[in-house]
Design a protein around this motif. Structure first.
Motif, PDB file in Angstrom:
ATOM      1  N   ALA A   1      18.833  35.908  -3.645  1.00  0.00           N
ATOM      2  CA  ALA A   1      19.680  37.105  -3.657  1.00  0.00           C
ATOM      3  C   ALA A   1      21.153  36.742  -3.724  1.00  0.00           C
ATOM      4  CB  ALA A   1      19.396  37.943  -2.415  1.00  0.00           C
ATOM      5  N   GLY A   2      21.540  35.692  -2.994  1.00  0.00           N
ATOM      6  CA  GLY A   2      22.936  35.261  -3.024  1.00  0.00           C
ATOM      7  C   GLY A   2      23.376  34.839  -4.420  1.00  0.00           C
ATOM      8  N   LEU A   3      22.503  34.122  -5.125  1.00  0.00           N
ATOM      9  CA  LEU A   3      22.828  33.708  -6.491  1.00  0.00           C
ATOM     10  C   LEU A   3      22.943  34.914  -7.428  1.00  0.00           C
ATOM     11  CD1 LEU A   3      20.420  30.620  -6.741  1.00  0.00           C
ATOM     12  CD2 LEU A   3      22.904  30.585  -6.399  1.00  0.00           C
ATOM     13  N   LEU A   4      22.020  35.876  -7.278  1.00  0.00           N
ATOM     14  CA  LEU A   4      22.049  37.065  -8.129  1.00  0.00           C
ATOM     15  C   LEU A   4      23.285  37.927  -7.836  1.00  0.00           C
ATOM     16  CD1 LEU A   4      18.271  38.023  -7.923  1.00  0.00           C
ATOM     17  CD2 LEU A   4      19.471  37.214  -9.957  1.00  0.00           C
ATOM     18  N   LYS A   5      23.624  38.038  -6.557  1.00  0.00           N
ATOM     19  CA  LYS A   5      24.791  38.831  -6.177  1.00  0.00           C
ATOM     20  C   LYS A   5      26.072  38.212  -6.733  1.00  0.00           C
ATOM     21  CE  LYS A   5      27.111  41.867  -3.696  1.00  0.00           C
ATOM     22  NZ  LYS A   5      27.062  43.314  -3.947  1.00  0.00           N
ATOM     23  N   LYS A   6      26.165  36.895  -6.654  1.00  0.00           N
ATOM     24  CA  LYS A   6      27.368  36.201  -7.114  1.00  0.00           C
ATOM     25  C   LYS A   6      27.530  36.313  -8.626  1.00  0.00           C
ATOM     26  CE  LYS A   6      29.604  31.646  -6.961  1.00  0.00           C
ATOM     27  NZ  LYS A   6      29.479  30.242  -6.496  1.00  0.00           N
ATOM     28  N   LYS A   7      26.403  36.235  -9.340  1.00  0.00           N
ATOM     29  CA  LYS A   7      26.492  36.201 -10.804  1.00  0.00           C
ATOM     30  C   LYS A   7      26.500  37.595 -11.431  1.00  0.00           C
ATOM     31  CE  LYS A   7      24.619  33.783 -14.810  1.00  0.00           C
ATOM     32  NZ  LYS A   7      23.670  32.751 -15.280  1.00  0.00           N
TER      33      LYS A   7
END
Length: 261
Positions: free
Chosen positions: A20-26
């Protein structure tokens, strides 16, 4: 803002939290966690890094089942609307119910739940998952796997509501991740590419990468380990196997079964 829901099987919301952190950042998306455990619910509420909200809690659904009463009229309506053509295929997909896979270290013949309990689960799962989807209205749901009664129902309800559904898996080729856009016909794009190859009109953007993978595999023909297994201590493994053996003996003494050897 796009609403994205993640369904991570067994490994829990901590693995999903990293994703989720990767998706939120990108992509800057609103995130929900589906089918998490109660312990993960508290973890998600305590953390301050992401707005990552639990949507469906496993133990809460299980507690609802205990107080549920079978409504055959509701079951018939579900079967008319969502049957394949009956509701049984949803149950058949769950090996925990059909072969007691989660209860014992090996699958056993025979379901783990009585017929009435299965009907209760169908009622609760269809009703509560429908309520959660209608309330939060996610734009897309990403599954790791659809291998249980509740997740099969979720996948069906999402597709009926025109919610985009994606499944990710590991094809065990290098560190590649595979994305599939449906639960049943998994090779739609492959069929199109195969027809194009036969007609001589296919130009793959992955050709050089595939040739490199083949070259490296022929040079070092080792099985790719896409995860590192974590083994329990020896005494725990011996204890669990002995306990399973005693359970099988106890069950065999109470009833005969043609699958017992």
């Amino acid at each position: 803002m796009t609403k994205l829901a993640l369904v991570i099987d067994k490994r829990g919301s901590r693995f999903g939290f990293v994703l989720a952190g990767l998706l939120k950042k990108k992509y800057n998306v609103r995130l929900y966690d589906i089918n998490c455990f109660r312990r993960d619910k508290y973890f998600l509420k305590m953390q301050k890094e992401l707005d990552y909200e639990p949507l469906i809690i496993r133990e809460e659904l299980a507690s609802m089942v205990k107080n549920e009463r079978v409504d055959l009229a509701y079951i018939r309506r579900l079967e008319e609307e969502y049957g394949r053509p009956y509701l049984w295929p949803y149950v058949w997909a769950d090996r925990g119910i059909m072969s007691q896979h989660l209860k014992y270290s090996l699958s056993l013949p025979g379901p783990s739940l009585a017929h009435e309990e299965i009907l209760k689960r169908l009622q609760v799962y269809f009703r509560e998952i429908s309520r959660a989807l209608d309330e939060k209205k996610p734009d897309c749901i990403i599954f790791e796997t659809v291998g249980s009664l509740d997740m099969d129902i979720l996948s069906e309800l999402a597709e009926r509501r025109k919610i985009k559904v994606l499944h990710f898996s590991f094809p065990r080729i290098s560190n590649i991740t595979l994305f599939i856009d449906n639960s049943f016909d998994q090779f739609t794009a492959v069929y199109k590419d195969f027809d194009a190859i036969r007609q001589g009109s296919h130009k793959s953007s992955f050709r050089e990468r595939a040739q490199k993978l083949l070259f490296e595999f022929r040079k070092f023909p080792l099985r790719y380990r896409y995860y590192v297994p974590i083994r329990a201590p020896l005494f725990k493994r011996v204890f669990l196997h002995a306990l399973y053996f005693l359970r099988v003996l106890n069950r065999s003494g109470k009833q005969s079964n043609p699958f017992d050897y």
